[in-house]
Design a protein around this motif. Sequence first.
Motif, PDB file in Angstrom:
ATOM      1  N   ASN A  87       0.846  -1.241  -0.036  1.00  0.00           N
ATOM      2  CA  ASN A  87       0.145   0.087   0.070  1.00  0.00           C
ATOM      3  C   ASN A  87       0.579   1.208   0.019  1.00  0.00           C
ATOM      4  OD1 ASN A  87      -1.304  -2.121   2.314  1.00  0.00           O
ATOM      5  ND2 ASN A  87      -2.727  -1.425   0.571  1.00  0.00           N
ATOM      6  N   LEU A  88       1.711   1.379  -0.836  1.00  0.00           N
ATOM      7  CA  LEU A  88       2.647   2.334  -0.891  1.00  0.00           C
ATOM      8  C   LEU A  88       2.169   3.625  -1.732  1.00  0.00           C
ATOM      9  CD1 LEU A  88       5.685   2.933  -0.126  1.00  0.00           C
ATOM     10  CD2 LEU A  88       6.449   2.428  -2.532  1.00  0.00           C
ATOM     11  N   SER A  89       2.220   4.823  -0.860  1.00  0.00           N
ATOM     12  CA  SER A  89       1.815   6.132  -1.651  1.00  0.00           C
ATOM     13  C   SER A  89       2.924   7.172  -1.327  1.00  0.00           C
ATOM     14  CB  SER A  89       0.624   6.555  -0.835  1.00  0.00           C
ATOM     15  OG  SER A  89      -0.526   5.733  -0.969  1.00  0.00           O
ATOM     16  N   LYS A  90       2.954   7.874  -2.347  1.00  0.00           N
ATOM     17  CA  LYS A  90       3.860   9.187  -2.207  1.00  0.00           C
ATOM     18  C   LYS A  90       3.060  10.337  -2.671  1.00  0.00           C
ATOM     19  CE  LYS A  90       7.107  11.630  -1.217  1.00  0.00           C
ATOM     20  NZ  LYS A  90       7.768  11.946   0.049  1.00  0.00           N
ATOM     21  N   SER A  91       2.943  11.573  -2.117  1.00  0.00           N
ATOM     22  CA  SER A  91       2.393  12.649  -2.754  1.00  0.00           C
ATOM     23  C   SER A  91       3.198  13.716  -2.509  1.00  0.00           C
ATOM     24  CB  SER A  91       1.138  13.038  -1.884  1.00  0.00           C
ATOM     25  OG  SER A  91       1.311  13.089  -0.625  1.00  0.00           O
ATOM     26  N   PHE A  92       3.475  14.526  -3.552  1.00  0.00           N
ATOM     27  CA  PHE A  92       4.432  15.771  -3.546  1.00  0.00           C
ATOM     28  C   PHE A  92       3.349  16.954  -3.579  1.00  0.00           C
ATOM     29  CE2 PHE A  92       7.036  12.617  -5.774  1.00  0.00           C
ATOM     30  CZ  PHE A  92       8.135  12.884  -5.045  1.00  0.00           C
ATOM     31  N   GLY A  93       3.211  17.593  -2.328  1.00  0.00           N
ATOM     32  CA  GLY A  93       2.293  18.480  -2.385  1.00  0.00           C
ATOM     33  C   GLY A  93       0.745  17.851  -2.487  1.00  0.00           C
ATOM     34  N   PRO A  94       0.017  18.639  -3.412  1.00  0.00           N
ATOM     35  CA  PRO A  94      -1.252  18.036  -3.697  1.00  0.00           C
ATOM     36  C   PRO A  94      -1.187  16.907  -4.531  1.00  0.00           C
ATOM     37  CG  PRO A  94      -1.069  19.973  -4.796  1.00  0.00           C
ATOM     38  CD  PRO A  94       0.163  19.899  -4.024  1.00  0.00           C
ATOM     39  N   LYS A  95      -0.195  16.620  -5.309  1.00  0.00           N
ATOM     40  CA  LYS A  95      -0.135  15.566  -6.340  1.00  0.00           C
ATOM     41  C   LYS A  95       0.459  14.403  -5.913  1.00  0.00           C
ATOM     42  CE  LYS A  95       2.241  14.860 -10.596  1.00  0.00           C
ATOM     43  NZ  LYS A  95       3.139  13.803 -10.700  1.00  0.00           N
ATOM     44  N   LEU A  96      -0.676  13.212  -6.218  1.00  0.00           N
ATOM     45  CA  LEU A  96      -0.204  12.209  -5.649  1.00  0.00           C
ATOM     46  C   LEU A  96       0.600  11.333  -6.897  1.00  0.00           C
ATOM     47  CD1 LEU A  96      -1.198  10.418  -3.256  1.00  0.00           C
ATOM     48  CD2 LEU A  96      -3.115   9.611  -4.699  1.00  0.00           C
ATOM     49  N   ALA A  97       1.706  11.057  -6.708  1.00  0.00           N
ATOM     50  CA  ALA A  97       2.835  10.446  -7.387  1.00  0.00           C
ATOM     51  C   ALA A  97       2.744   9.045  -7.617  1.00  0.00           C
ATOM     52  CB  ALA A  97       4.090  10.794  -7.297  1.00  0.00           C
ATOM     53  N   VAL A  98       2.352   8.435  -6.516  1.00  0.00           N
ATOM     54  CA  VAL A  98       2.310   7.001  -6.237  1.00  0.00           C
ATOM     55  C   VAL A  98       1.121   6.626  -5.510  1.00  0.00           C
ATOM     56  CG1 VAL A  98       3.370   4.901  -5.266  1.00  0.00           C
ATOM     57  CG2 VAL A  98       4.843   6.418  -6.642  1.00  0.00           C
ATOM     58  N   ASN A  99       0.159   5.752  -5.913  1.00  0.00           N
ATOM     59  CA  ASN A  99      -1.083   5.925  -5.186  1.00  0.00           C
ATOM     60  C   ASN A  99      -1.203   4.263  -4.814  1.00  0.00           C
ATOM     61  OD1 ASN A  99      -3.664   5.838  -4.088  1.00  0.00           O
ATOM     62  ND2 ASN A  99      -4.519   6.517  -6.346  1.00  0.00           N
ATOM     63  N   ASN A 100      -0.856   4.201  -3.551  1.00  0.00           N
ATOM     64  CA  ASN A 100      -1.250   2.645  -2.938  1.00  0.00           C
ATOM     65  C   ASN A 100      -1.080   1.537  -3.836  1.00  0.00           C
ATOM     66  OD1 ASN A 100      -2.711   1.183  -0.904  1.00  0.00           O
ATOM     67  ND2 ASN A 100      -4.702   1.182  -1.720  1.00  0.00           N
ATOM     68  N   ILE A 101       0.178   1.211  -4.052  1.00  0.00           N
ATOM     69  CA  ILE A 101       0.645   0.025  -4.819  1.00  0.00           C
ATOM     70  C   ILE A 101       1.392  -1.028  -4.058  1.00  0.00           C
ATOM     71  CG2 ILE A 101       1.103   1.592  -6.914  1.00  0.00           C
ATOM     72  CD1 ILE A 101       4.221   0.991  -6.649  1.00  0.00           C
ATOM     73  N   SER A 102       0.919  -2.170  -4.375  1.00  0.00           N
ATOM     74  CA  SER A 102       1.591  -3.291  -3.557  1.00  0.00           C
ATOM     75  C   SER A 102       2.317  -4.287  -4.647  1.00  0.00           C
ATOM     76  CB  SER A 102       0.600  -3.913  -2.673  1.00  0.00           C
ATOM     77  OG  SER A 102      -0.110  -3.127  -2.049  1.00  0.00           O
ATOM     78  N   PHE A 103       3.407  -4.835  -4.175  1.00  0.00           N
ATOM     79  CA  PHE A 103       3.927  -5.938  -4.962  1.00  0.00           C
ATOM     80  C   PHE A 103       5.035  -6.699  -4.174  1.00  0.00           C
ATOM     81  CE2 PHE A 103       6.398  -2.051  -6.331  1.00  0.00           C
ATOM     82  CZ  PHE A 103       7.677  -2.502  -6.303  1.00  0.00           C
ATOM     83  N   GLN A 104       5.338  -7.625  -4.609  1.00  0.00           N
ATOM     84  CA  GLN A 104       6.496  -8.430  -3.828  1.00  0.00           C
ATOM     85  C   GLN A 104       7.799  -8.787  -5.061  1.00  0.00           C
ATOM     86  OE1 GLN A 104       5.604 -11.511  -1.497  1.00  0.00           O
ATOM     87  NE2 GLN A 104       4.053 -10.215  -0.264  1.00  0.00           N
ATOM     88  N   VAL A 105       8.822  -8.900  -4.693  1.00  0.00           N
ATOM     89  CA  VAL A 105       9.779  -9.468  -5.722  1.00  0.00           C
ATOM     90  C   VAL A 105      10.734 -10.448  -4.621  1.00  0.00           C
ATOM     91  CG1 VAL A 105      11.514  -9.017  -7.459  1.00  0.00           C
ATOM     92  CG2 VAL A 105      10.079  -7.249  -6.981  1.00  0.00           C
ATOM     93  N   GLU A 106      10.853 -11.743  -5.194  1.00  0.00           N
ATOM     94  CA  GLU A 106      11.890 -12.808  -4.531  1.00  0.00           C
ATOM     95  C   GLU A 106      12.903 -12.944  -5.209  1.00  0.00           C
ATOM     96  OE1 GLU A 106      11.101 -13.738  -1.777  1.00  0.00           O
ATOM     97  OE2 GLU A 106       8.761 -12.714  -1.791  1.00  0.00           O
ATOM     98  N   ARG A 107      13.763 -13.563  -4.345  1.00  0.00           N
ATOM     99  CA  ARG A 107      15.157 -13.798  -5.013  1.00  0.00           C
ATOM    100  C   ARG A 107      14.904 -14.761  -6.323  1.00  0.00           C
ATOM    101  NH1 ARG A 107      20.183 -14.112  -2.446  1.00  0.00           N
ATOM    102  NH2 ARG A 107      19.324 -13.823  -0.334  1.00  0.00           N
ATOM    103  N   GLY A 108      15.661 -14.509  -7.431  1.00  0.00           N
ATOM    104  CA  GLY A 108      15.475 -15.453  -8.538  1.00  0.00           C
ATOM    105  C   GLY A 108      14.388 -14.886  -9.525  1.00  0.00           C
ATOM    106  N   GLU A 109      13.987 -13.389  -9.211  1.00  0.00           N
ATOM    107  CA  GLU A 109      12.968 -12.924  -9.984  1.00  0.00           C
ATOM    108  C   GLU A 109      13.566 -11.501 -10.555  1.00  0.00           C
ATOM    109  OE1 GLU A 109       8.171 -13.174  -9.416  1.00  0.00           O
ATOM    110  OE2 GLU A 109       9.324 -12.429  -7.479  1.00  0.00           O
ATOM    111  N   VAL A 110      13.266 -11.335 -11.904  1.00  0.00           N
ATOM    112  CA  VAL A 110      13.313 -10.083 -12.427  1.00  0.00           C
ATOM    113  C   VAL A 110      12.266  -9.346 -12.794  1.00  0.00           C
ATOM    114  CG1 VAL A 110      14.664  -8.891 -14.357  1.00  0.00           C
ATOM    115  CG2 VAL A 110      15.701 -11.053 -13.498  1.00  0.00           C
ATOM    116  N   LEU A 111      11.906  -8.167 -11.871  1.00  0.00           N
ATOM    117  CA  LEU A 111      10.739  -7.474 -12.152  1.00  0.00           C
ATOM    118  C   LEU A 111      10.725  -6.427 -13.103  1.00  0.00           C
ATOM    119  CD1 LEU A 111       7.793  -7.375 -11.295  1.00  0.00           C
ATOM    120  CD2 LEU A 111       8.578  -5.701  -9.661  1.00  0.00           C
TER     121      LEU A 111
END
Lengths: 322, 247
Positions: A6-30
């Motif tokens: 549920n990662l989010s990042k806002s710069f002032g009023p602008k929402l640059a990243v909105n509630n994202i989730s993912f995982q990367v395990e060893r041996g994976e190239v994402l």
Amino acid sequence: MIRVENLSKSFGPKLAVNNISFQVERGEVLGFLGPNGAGKSTTMRMVTGFIPPSGGKLSVGGFDIVEKPIEAKRLIGYLPENAPSYADMTVSGFLHFTAEIRGLRGDAKKRAVNRVVEMCFLENVLHQSVETLSKGYRHRTCFAQSIIHDPDVLILDEPTDGLDPNQKHEVRTLIRRMGEKKAIIFSTHILEEVEAVCSRAIIIDRGQIVANGTPQELKQRSDLAGAVSLRVNGVPTDVIKQKISVLPLSKKITILKESPQKVSLRVFPKPGSADGELARNLAELSMKENWHIEELHTEEGRIDEVFRSITMPDTVRKEESK
Amino acid sequence: MSAWGNIRTIAKREMGGYFASPVAYVFIVIFLLLAGFFTFMAGGFFERQEASLNAFFTWHPWLYLFLVPAVGMRLWSEERRLGTMELLLTMPITTWQAIVGKFLASWLFLILALVLTFPVIITVNYLGNPDNGVIFCAYIGSLLMAGSYLAISCMTSALTRNQVVSFIISVVICLFLILCGYPPVTNLLLRLESPRLVETVAAFSVMTHFEGFQKGVLDSRDIIFFLSIIGFSLFTTGVIIRGNRAG
């Protein structure tokens, strides 16, 4: 290795990243895909601990990036966008500096520097200052910096940007090879790169994840997937169209190219038809009718098409309606 | 790895950065030339007929006013311009280790320049019998003052990616720290305001605190003054950098 919740990042009023989730395990190239300004770099900067998230949880190798930044950063190798490095240092000086700040000393430091110099083909420029280097070498110098401590996690922001086709190929091979033992995230604009390197791809648009799957799965979301392309010599177009349209599996026929002699067309299957079924039907039909077939193949679908249809739905719809 | 190890690695790189370009040599030559000019021509070293380096040290606050911001202006603005800040701050180090490492490197560089003024000590000792304790004390004061100016430049260079802007802002701040204790200004203030206010304002001046060192007095209050300017500025640098990153 990398957990994003549920990662989010806002710069002032602008929402640059909105509630994202993912995982990367060893041996994976994402692979990280998305239009410019979609939030790819912002997400990567948060994962590497350069900018703090506005919300959500983020951990690397079990260490929370906000609460235990040093431990997390130790596991990460990072190639920032545009591959920055200290312009007034020599390549060798720069690599020794980064090795030292990664805690390598003495023999281990020397070995680490030699290893990345060899891996990134930097022998020829070792004693040149970074500002005199070409873009490709500068890029590789910064890439060498990111793998100097043989990290478990590698974050690469557009690692092939500005490289020539040979260098691109080398970097891709390197990423694929390292991906066997590490967890890698890399962003790119080049879609064929995703197919060549990634085990999984995420498409981000306007700060949100809009697609997440293997390159194969993504390709199947393409309208093109499953369609059969066909080139026939010496038969009138109308006849071909008429004969094909009565096939039970064919849904739609589009003419790709037409000349007095030859016609290229694409046949789309009805939904739910088995893989390769339509192609077999077409082959049987042309044998029966004695058509001279020059080409016949089933389309796998194309990532760039999926990318376009997901990230700019309005434009694509407009084109289709024309 | 230890914090000190990280600081040393960063300081070493920063120091190398000065000497990799002609900046360091140009700076040292200009510093020595100007110091010499002010001491012997403007300061009237020989005309004074006294065995002291007052003519040398009186000019230091003014000399540093332009030269120290020139050394400090690139500390962080260069990192921001090149984008290496992203590289540096994603390394397994804390922000304050990077700040202290960079500051120490440039301070050491200034100390080196100051050490290279040793011929004036030889000269004054050859000509007469000065109190070398006073001279030593004034050197300590001088390098503390240089450190304060430098910490201020470090702070302003974190504000912008433009070195010129950073230079100008830090000159203005340093100029303020000089002027609020500069006799012509304090005399003017005395005529207008109560002596108490003037004293308070003058207490913020590097002039007032450097005077003691020049007389050979190592007053803890003066030392604390300079150290607290350094501490405050470096702390503010950290706050500014954190602000930059948070966006």
